[in-house]
Design a protein around this motif. Sequence first.
Motif, short mmCIF file in Angstrom:
data_model
loop_
_atom_site.label_atom_id
_atom_site.label_comp_id
_atom_site.label_asym_id
_atom_site.label_seq_id
_atom_site.Cartn_x
_atom_site.Cartn_y
_atom_site.Cartn_z
N GLY A 1 -4.10 -9.74 51.28
CA GLY A 1 -2.75 -10.30 51.42
C GLY A 1 -2.40 -11.45 50.51
N ALA A 2 -3.26 -11.82 49.58
CA ALA A 2 -2.99 -12.99 48.74
C ALA A 2 -2.24 -12.59 47.47
N ILE A 3 -1.16 -11.86 47.66
CA ILE A 3 -0.32 -11.41 46.54
C ILE A 3 1.11 -11.27 47.05
N GLY A 4 2.06 -11.55 46.19
CA GLY A 4 3.44 -11.41 46.61
C GLY A 4 4.39 -11.48 45.44
N ASN A 5 5.64 -11.19 45.69
CA ASN A 5 6.70 -11.29 44.70
C ASN A 5 7.59 -12.46 45.06
N ALA A 6 8.09 -13.13 44.05
CA ALA A 6 8.96 -14.27 44.29
C ALA A 6 9.96 -14.42 43.15
N GLN A 7 11.04 -15.12 43.43
CA GLN A 7 11.97 -15.50 42.38
C GLN A 7 11.75 -16.97 42.10
N TRP A 8 11.63 -17.30 40.82
CA TRP A 8 11.40 -18.67 40.37
C TRP A 8 12.59 -19.09 39.53
N THR A 9 13.14 -20.26 39.80
CA THR A 9 14.29 -20.76 39.06
C THR A 9 13.98 -22.14 38.50
N GLY A 10 14.34 -22.34 37.24
CA GLY A 10 14.14 -23.64 36.62
C GLY A 10 14.39 -23.55 35.13
N VAL A 11 14.14 -24.64 34.45
CA VAL A 11 14.32 -24.67 32.99
C VAL A 11 13.05 -24.19 32.33
N LYS A 12 13.19 -23.69 31.12
CA LYS A 12 12.03 -23.22 30.37
C LYS A 12 11.31 -24.43 29.75
N LEU A 13 10.01 -24.45 29.88
CA LEU A 13 9.21 -25.51 29.27
C LEU A 13 9.45 -25.55 27.76
N ARG A 14 9.60 -24.38 27.17
CA ARG A 14 9.86 -24.30 25.73
C ARG A 14 11.10 -25.09 25.35
N ASP A 15 12.17 -24.96 26.13
CA ASP A 15 13.40 -25.69 25.85
C ASP A 15 13.18 -27.19 25.90
N VAL A 16 12.44 -27.65 26.88
CA VAL A 16 12.17 -29.09 27.02
C VAL A 16 11.33 -29.59 25.83
N LEU A 17 10.32 -28.83 25.44
CA LEU A 17 9.44 -29.26 24.37
C LEU A 17 10.12 -29.25 23.00
N GLU A 18 11.07 -28.33 22.81
CA GLU A 18 11.80 -28.31 21.56
C GLU A 18 12.70 -29.52 21.43
N LEU B 1 9.74 -37.15 34.04
CA LEU B 1 8.86 -36.30 33.25
C LEU B 1 8.69 -36.97 31.90
N GLU B 2 7.47 -37.32 31.56
CA GLU B 2 7.18 -37.97 30.28
C GLU B 2 6.62 -36.92 29.34
N VAL B 3 7.28 -36.73 28.18
CA VAL B 3 6.84 -35.79 27.17
C VAL B 3 6.68 -36.57 25.87
N SER B 4 5.50 -36.46 25.26
CA SER B 4 5.29 -37.20 24.01
C SER B 4 4.35 -36.44 23.09
N ASN B 5 4.47 -36.78 21.81
CA ASN B 5 3.54 -36.31 20.80
C ASN B 5 3.25 -37.48 19.88
N GLN B 6 2.67 -37.23 18.74
CA GLN B 6 2.30 -38.33 17.83
C GLN B 6 3.51 -38.99 17.19
N LYS B 7 4.67 -38.32 17.20
CA LYS B 7 5.85 -38.83 16.53
C LYS B 7 6.90 -39.42 17.45
N SER B 8 7.00 -38.91 18.67
CA SER B 8 8.07 -39.37 19.55
C SER B 8 7.71 -39.15 21.02
N SER B 9 8.53 -39.72 21.89
CA SER B 9 8.35 -39.52 23.33
C SER B 9 9.72 -39.54 23.99
N VAL B 10 9.79 -38.90 25.14
CA VAL B 10 11.03 -38.87 25.90
C VAL B 10 10.69 -38.93 27.39
#
Length: 85
Positions: free
Chosen positions: A68-85, A13-22
Motif C-alpha cells: 500500500g505504499a504507493i499512490g497518485n497525487a496532484q502537486w501544485t507549485g512553481v518549477k524549481l527551474r524557474d526560480v533558479l533561472e 527561500l535563500e538561493v545563491s551561487n558564486q555570483k549572486s544571491s536572492v
Amino acid sequence: MHVPFVNINEYKLEVSNQKSSVSLSYDDIKNKYKSHTITSALQCAGNRRNAMNNEQQGSVQGTAWYVGAIGNAQWTGVKLRDVLE
C-alpha cells in the motif's frame, strides 16, 4: 513521519551561487512565478518491504510495508527551474 510546521509569514527561500544571491518570501514565490499542476505516481522505496523479508533474501531494515505504499497525487507549485533561472 512528522510533518514540520512552516510559518509562511516568516518563510524565506535563500538561493545563491558564486555570483549572486536572492531571498524570496512565500508571497514572492507565489506572485513572481507561474504555478503548475502535475499528476504523478509516488511510491515509497519501502513498498513491499514485508515481502522482501524471507529465508532466501534475509531481512530488510525499515518499516515492513505491504503493497500500500504507493499512490497518485496532484502537486501544485512553481518549477524549481524557474526560480533558479
